[in-house]
Write a protein that holds these residues in place. Structure first.
Motif, PDB file in Angstrom:
ATOM      1  N   SER A 100      -3.337   5.239   0.233  1.00  0.00           N
ATOM      2  CA  SER A 100      -4.219   4.229   0.816  1.00  0.00           C
ATOM      3  C   SER A 100      -4.094   4.188   2.340  1.00  0.00           C
ATOM      4  O   SER A 100      -5.089   3.968   3.040  1.00  0.00           O
ATOM      5  CB  SER A 100      -3.936   2.858   0.207  1.00  0.00           C
ATOM      6  N   LYS A 101      -2.887   4.422   2.864  1.00  0.00           N
ATOM      7  CA  LYS A 101      -2.731   4.481   4.318  1.00  0.00           C
ATOM      8  C   LYS A 101      -3.431   5.706   4.890  1.00  0.00           C
ATOM      9  O   LYS A 101      -4.062   5.641   5.949  1.00  0.00           O
ATOM     10  CB  LYS A 101      -1.253   4.488   4.691  1.00  0.00           C
ATOM     11  N   SER A 102      -3.347   6.837   4.176  1.00  0.00           N
ATOM     12  CA  SER A 102      -4.036   8.044   4.625  1.00  0.00           C
ATOM     13  C   SER A 102      -5.545   7.872   4.589  1.00  0.00           C
ATOM     14  O   SER A 102      -6.257   8.379   5.461  1.00  0.00           O
ATOM     15  CB  SER A 102      -3.643   9.229   3.740  1.00  0.00           C
ATOM     16  N   SER A 139       0.851  -1.189   0.000  1.00  0.00           N
ATOM     17  CA  SER A 139       0.000   0.000   0.000  1.00  0.00           C
ATOM     18  C   SER A 139       0.883   1.234   0.000  1.00  0.00           C
ATOM     19  O   SER A 139       1.974   1.247   0.558  1.00  0.00           O
ATOM     20  CB  SER A 139      -0.912  -0.015   1.222  1.00  0.00           C
TER      21      SER A 139
END
Length: 121
Positions: A56-58, A52
């Motif tokens: 996508s992590k945010s 990722s």
């Protein structure tokens, strides 16, 4: 207490807008299909879908904030004291003019009616 409630609503709206923005900025999984068949480097050890990136992590962090704010709003709403609703105020307004107009029609003077049975203009 009202200021805390307003703060949570603002946090929830901002996190929702952040989620919308981050999802629109990301590219779909279909865009990585060309990279897996050799038309470009995938850029990760596990293939195009194995890792990722920052977006996508945010998005996951913004979603966690959104769900936390939603749970906090639910908890605060369930512990609030019941207030008078809009419909309660509306029903009180409807009955007052109806009673006033009923009293005005029954109190019409008999002298206003002419000899022909018609009310003069």
């Amino acid at each position: 207490m009202q200021n805390f409630y307003t703060l949570i609503v603002v946090v929830q709206v901002l996190s929702a807008l952040t989620i919308i923005l981050l999802v629109l900025l990301q590219h779909g999984k279909g865009a990585d299909m060309g990279a897996s068949f050799g038309s470009g480097a995938s850029g990760s050890l596990f293939g195009a879908t194995g890792s990722s990136n920052f977006l996508s992590k945010s998005t996951g962090i913004a979603a966690a904030i959104f769900f936390g704010a939603t749970l906090a709003l639910t908890f605060l709403s369930s512990n609030r004291t019941p207030s008078v609703g809009v419909m309660d105020n509306l029903s009180a307004v409807k009955t007052a003019p109806a009673a006033a107009s009923a009293a005005a029609t029954t109190a019409a003077p008999a002298s206003a009616v002419g000899q022909s049975g018609q009310i003069p203009k």
